[in-house]
Every structure is written in C-alpha cells, then in structure tokens.
Design a protein around this motif. Structure first.
Motif, PDB file in Angstrom:
ATOM      1  N   GLY A  32     -33.488 -52.704 -77.330  1.00 54.28           N
ATOM      2  CA  GLY A  32     -33.331 -53.888 -78.155  1.00 54.28           C
ATOM      3  C   GLY A  32     -33.940 -53.682 -79.523  1.00 54.28           C
ATOM      4  O   GLY A  32     -35.084 -53.232 -79.642  1.00 54.28           O
ATOM      5  N   LEU A  33     -33.172 -53.969 -80.565  1.00 54.98           N
ATOM      6  CA  LEU A  33     -33.668 -53.903 -81.944  1.00 54.98           C
ATOM      7  C   LEU A  33     -33.971 -55.332 -82.371  1.00 54.98           C
ATOM      8  O   LEU A  33     -33.064 -56.130 -82.607  1.00 54.98           O
ATOM      9  CB  LEU A  33     -32.612 -53.269 -82.850  1.00 54.98           C
ATOM     10  CG  LEU A  33     -32.986 -53.074 -84.323  1.00 54.98           C
ATOM     11  CD1 LEU A  33     -34.174 -52.127 -84.472  1.00 54.98           C
ATOM     12  CD2 LEU A  33     -31.797 -52.550 -85.111  1.00 54.98           C
ATOM     13  N   LEU A  34     -35.234 -55.650 -82.431  1.00 59.57           N
ATOM     14  CA  LEU A  34     -35.678 -57.032 -82.599  1.00 59.57           C
ATOM     15  C   LEU A  34     -36.272 -57.258 -83.978  1.00 59.57           C
ATOM     16  O   LEU A  34     -37.030 -56.440 -84.484  1.00 59.57           O
ATOM     17  CB  LEU A  34     -36.738 -57.348 -81.538  1.00 59.57           C
ATOM     18  CG  LEU A  34     -37.401 -58.715 -81.557  1.00 59.57           C
ATOM     19  CD1 LEU A  34     -36.381 -59.807 -81.258  1.00 59.57           C
ATOM     20  CD2 LEU A  34     -38.537 -58.759 -80.553  1.00 59.57           C
ATOM     21  N   LEU A 153     -23.380 -49.321 -80.248  1.00 61.94           N
ATOM     22  CA  LEU A 153     -24.244 -50.026 -81.197  1.00 61.94           C
ATOM     23  C   LEU A 153     -23.690 -51.426 -81.407  1.00 61.94           C
ATOM     24  O   LEU A 153     -22.535 -51.573 -81.811  1.00 61.94           O
ATOM     25  CB  LEU A 153     -24.290 -49.273 -82.527  1.00 61.94           C
ATOM     26  CG  LEU A 153     -24.718 -47.798 -82.461  1.00 61.94           C
ATOM     27  CD1 LEU A 153     -24.555 -47.140 -83.832  1.00 61.94           C
ATOM     28  CD2 LEU A 153     -26.160 -47.673 -81.974  1.00 61.94           C
ATOM     29  N   LEU A 154     -24.510 -52.440 -81.144  1.00 62.33           N
ATOM     30  CA  LEU A 154     -24.049 -53.822 -81.224  1.00 62.33           C
ATOM     31  C   LEU A 154     -24.982 -54.626 -82.118  1.00 62.33           C
ATOM     32  O   LEU A 154     -26.203 -54.639 -81.909  1.00 62.33           O
ATOM     33  CB  LEU A 154     -23.997 -54.467 -79.834  1.00 62.33           C
ATOM     34  CG  LEU A 154     -23.213 -53.746 -78.743  1.00 62.33           C
ATOM     35  CD1 LEU A 154     -24.151 -52.852 -77.913  1.00 62.33           C
ATOM     36  CD2 LEU A 154     -22.532 -54.736 -77.815  1.00 62.33           C
ATOM     37  N   ASP A 155     -24.408 -55.291 -83.105  1.00 61.03           N
ATOM     38  CA  ASP A 155     -25.186 -56.079 -84.057  1.00 61.03           C
ATOM     39  C   ASP A 155     -25.035 -57.559 -83.720  1.00 61.03           C
ATOM     40  O   ASP A 155     -23.965 -58.136 -83.904  1.00 61.03           O
ATOM     41  CB  ASP A 155     -24.692 -55.792 -85.483  1.00 61.03           C
ATOM     42  CG  ASP A 155     -25.675 -56.262 -86.550  1.00 61.03           C
ATOM     43  OD1 ASP A 155     -26.725 -56.834 -86.174  1.00 61.03           O
ATOM     44  OD2 ASP A 155     -25.393 -56.053 -87.737  1.00 61.03           O
ATOM     45  N   LEU A 184     -27.751 -49.656 -77.962  1.00 52.93           N
ATOM     46  CA  LEU A 184     -28.701 -50.373 -78.816  1.00 52.93           C
ATOM     47  C   LEU A 184     -28.055 -51.660 -79.291  1.00 52.93           C
ATOM     48  O   LEU A 184     -26.913 -51.649 -79.756  1.00 52.93           O
ATOM     49  CB  LEU A 184     -29.116 -49.530 -80.007  1.00 52.93           C
ATOM     50  CG  LEU A 184     -30.067 -50.257 -80.978  1.00 52.93           C
ATOM     51  CD1 LEU A 184     -31.275 -49.395 -81.319  1.00 52.93           C
ATOM     52  CD2 LEU A 184     -29.344 -50.661 -82.258  1.00 52.93           C
ATOM     53  N   PHE A 185     -28.760 -52.773 -79.121  1.00 52.37           N
ATOM     54  CA  PHE A 185     -28.243 -54.031 -79.657  1.00 52.37           C
ATOM     55  C   PHE A 185     -29.349 -54.744 -80.419  1.00 52.37           C
ATOM     56  O   PHE A 185     -30.516 -54.672 -80.060  1.00 52.37           O
ATOM     57  CB  PHE A 185     -27.681 -54.929 -78.546  1.00 52.37           C
ATOM     58  CG  PHE A 185     -28.715 -55.594 -77.689  1.00 52.37           C
ATOM     59  CD1 PHE A 185     -29.099 -56.906 -77.911  1.00 52.37           C
ATOM     60  CD2 PHE A 185     -29.301 -54.915 -76.625  1.00 52.37           C
ATOM     61  CE1 PHE A 185     -30.046 -57.533 -77.117  1.00 52.37           C
ATOM     62  CE2 PHE A 185     -30.244 -55.520 -75.822  1.00 52.37           C
ATOM     63  CZ  PHE A 185     -30.617 -56.839 -76.070  1.00 52.37           C
TER      64      PHE A 185
END
Length: 304
Positions: A32-34, A153-155, A184-185
């Motif tokens: 998770g990219l937080l 990759l999900l934004d 990665l989202f």
C-alpha cells in the motif's frame, strides 16, 4: 517474481518539487502506498510505470530502466486515477482494444477473462458513457489485467466503488499478491490500505516518511507513547504497580473497566508487563494496543 526499485528519485515541475529524494523497493505481494492528497503518490506511480522520467535518480524493473523502455509494458498493468477511457466504446471493446495493443493472439478471449475477473460481464456491452464511477474503475482494471502482467500499479482504485465492489477488489488484490505478483496500490483512505496490505510505504509532502509493516513502523516511534488497554483480575493493583515502572508514562482506570496505559518504551514494557503481573498475582485477561492502526501511524507522520 518482479521487483521495482526506486533509488534517490526526485521529480520536479519547474519550481515545484513533487517527489523529493525517494528510495524504496516494491517486491512481490501487495504493498500500500499511503499518503494524503498531494503527497506525490500519483507522481511515484507514473515514475514506476515508465510514463514519467525522474529529474534525478533511477527507477528500474528487475534491473531494467523504466523510462523509454517499451518492453516493460508487457510486464506492467496500470490503473490510473484519472479517467483514460473512450466513452463511445463499450466496455468490452475498450478491453479488447487494449488486448490488441499488446498483440495478444486471442484478444477476445483474453478480454472475456479479464472482464469476468472484475465482474463486469453483464455490463460489458454497454457504452462506457453509461457506466458509474465504480464500473469505470472496474473496466480500467480489466484493461490492466488483460495481458496477465506480473506487476500491477493502481492509483486510488477504490474511488467511487460501492461496498460490494470494494470488497471484491480487495479480495482480488489479495489473491494476486498471494500468486506472487507485485501489486502496488495508492490510497489516502487508511482503512483501505490496512485491510489489504500489511506492507506499507508512506509518503508525506513528496518525501518517503516510513516503510514496512505498519505495526513495526508504529513501534519505532519511540518519541510518542504506545497506548494499550489492559483488562485484568485486579485493575487497581496492576495500575499502581505499572506506574512505578520506568517504561510507563501513565496509567488510569477506565470507568467501564480496564486500564489505559501509555508506554514510552515498547520493548521494556512488553517485558515488564507479564513479569509485574506474575509477581503481584494479577491475571491478565486482555492486552489491546489502541493506536497500531494506520490512522495512528499516518496522523503521527503527518504531524511530525
């Protein structure tokens, strides 16, 4: 098993710094990219997908540079936050077009599989113009999965989804991570990341603020007390005992029962608590950390 490596990457737009000297490695599983809106998450995903050149530093996939490397698109599926759809196409036509761009021999069959995976089969022959936000998100997901990429990759993928759609996508991401894909989202919603990814990369104001298991990240914050709720056989006795230990900043009895404890040294407290309880004959019924959620981690990092 694919790995994205970002090394000392910065990206600026004229005099605006979007990403500032970030280094991180994204490996197999779900990450998770937080970060809050404007933290630099979308810029990082654009760098990881090869659509944006770093101003300084390097971004590689399995050792190969991502920028100006057309071959990497065979390995990456991208779900951008912004709408990148053609409203006059049906959902199926859009996914088939992406399959054909990847030169898949059986583009139609690949599209059917991807559409079924995101539960859009019933709506695939409607034009995208008629889709809700959540449906648009799912058809973008299908187009990203159509070539079965090892990296996804999900934004902000959960934007606009109803609860059932969110649960389905969360399950899908977990499954793909368990299969060994690198997923990665990004999200600014703490609950979304906490439910799907134990591995967390936190960005704040363009900087890499923290990395790792969110519980471990929280325990490293030694300048802020760890908070626990204890339920015991004798709350009053244990509370007074704990107050005499150097690892405890404070302890108070709760009106509804139990003890609220602030520990300044997690390692020492985790050793002292069972020892003191045993020495004083107090049975521990429950020990619950109250601030190991991502919300606590995030709030701390933003305020630092």
């Amino acid at each position: 098993m694919s790995e994205i490596r970002i090394e000392h990457v910065s990206r600026w737009y004229r005099n605006v710094v979007a990403v500032n000297d970030v280094s991180m490695t994204i490996g197999p599983g779900v990450t998770g990219l937080l970060g809050p809106n404007g933290a630099g998450k979308s810029t990082l995903i654009a760098l990881m997908s090869g659509f944006l050149a770093p101003s300084t530093g390097t971004v590689t996939l399995d050792g190969a540079p991502l920028w100006r490397n057309e071959q990497i698109y065979r390995s990456i599926g991208l779900v951008p936050e912004r709408e990148a759809l053609f409203d006059y196409l049906t959902g199926r036509q859009f996914v088939v077009a992406n399959a054909e761009l990847h030169k898949l021999a059986a583009a139609g069959a690949a599209a059917d599989r991807a559409i079924a995976l995101v539960e859009m089969t019933e709506a695939q022959d409607r034009t995208i113009a008629t889709y809700s936000k959540g449906m648009r998100q799912r058809i973008k997901m299908a187009s990203a999965l159509v070539h079965d990429p090892p990296v996804l990759l999900l934004d902000e993928p959960f934007n606009g989804m109803d609860p059932r759609q969110r649960i389905h996508l969360m399950d899908l991401l977990r499954t793909m991570g368990a299969e060994g894909r690198t997923v990665l989202f990004s999200s600014h919603i703490l609950e979304e990341v906490e439910q799907v990814a134990r591995q967390v990369e936190v960005v704040v104001a363009g900087r890499h603020a923290a990395s790792g298991d969110f519980g471990a990240i929280r325990r490293l914050m030694t300048d802020r007390p760890n908070r626990f709720v204890l339920r015991t056989a004798d709350d009053r006795l244990l509370a007074s005992t704990l107050l005499g230990d150097p690892s405890v900043r404070g302890a108070r009895l709760r009106p509804e029962g139990g003890i609220e404890v602030e520990a300044s040294d997690f390692g020492r407290f985790s050793e002292a608590l069972p020892r003191l309880a045993r020495e004083h004959g107090v049975r521990l019924h429950e020990v619950t950390p109250t601030d190991e959620s991502l919300e606590s981690v995030f709030s701390y990092l933003v305020s630092s």
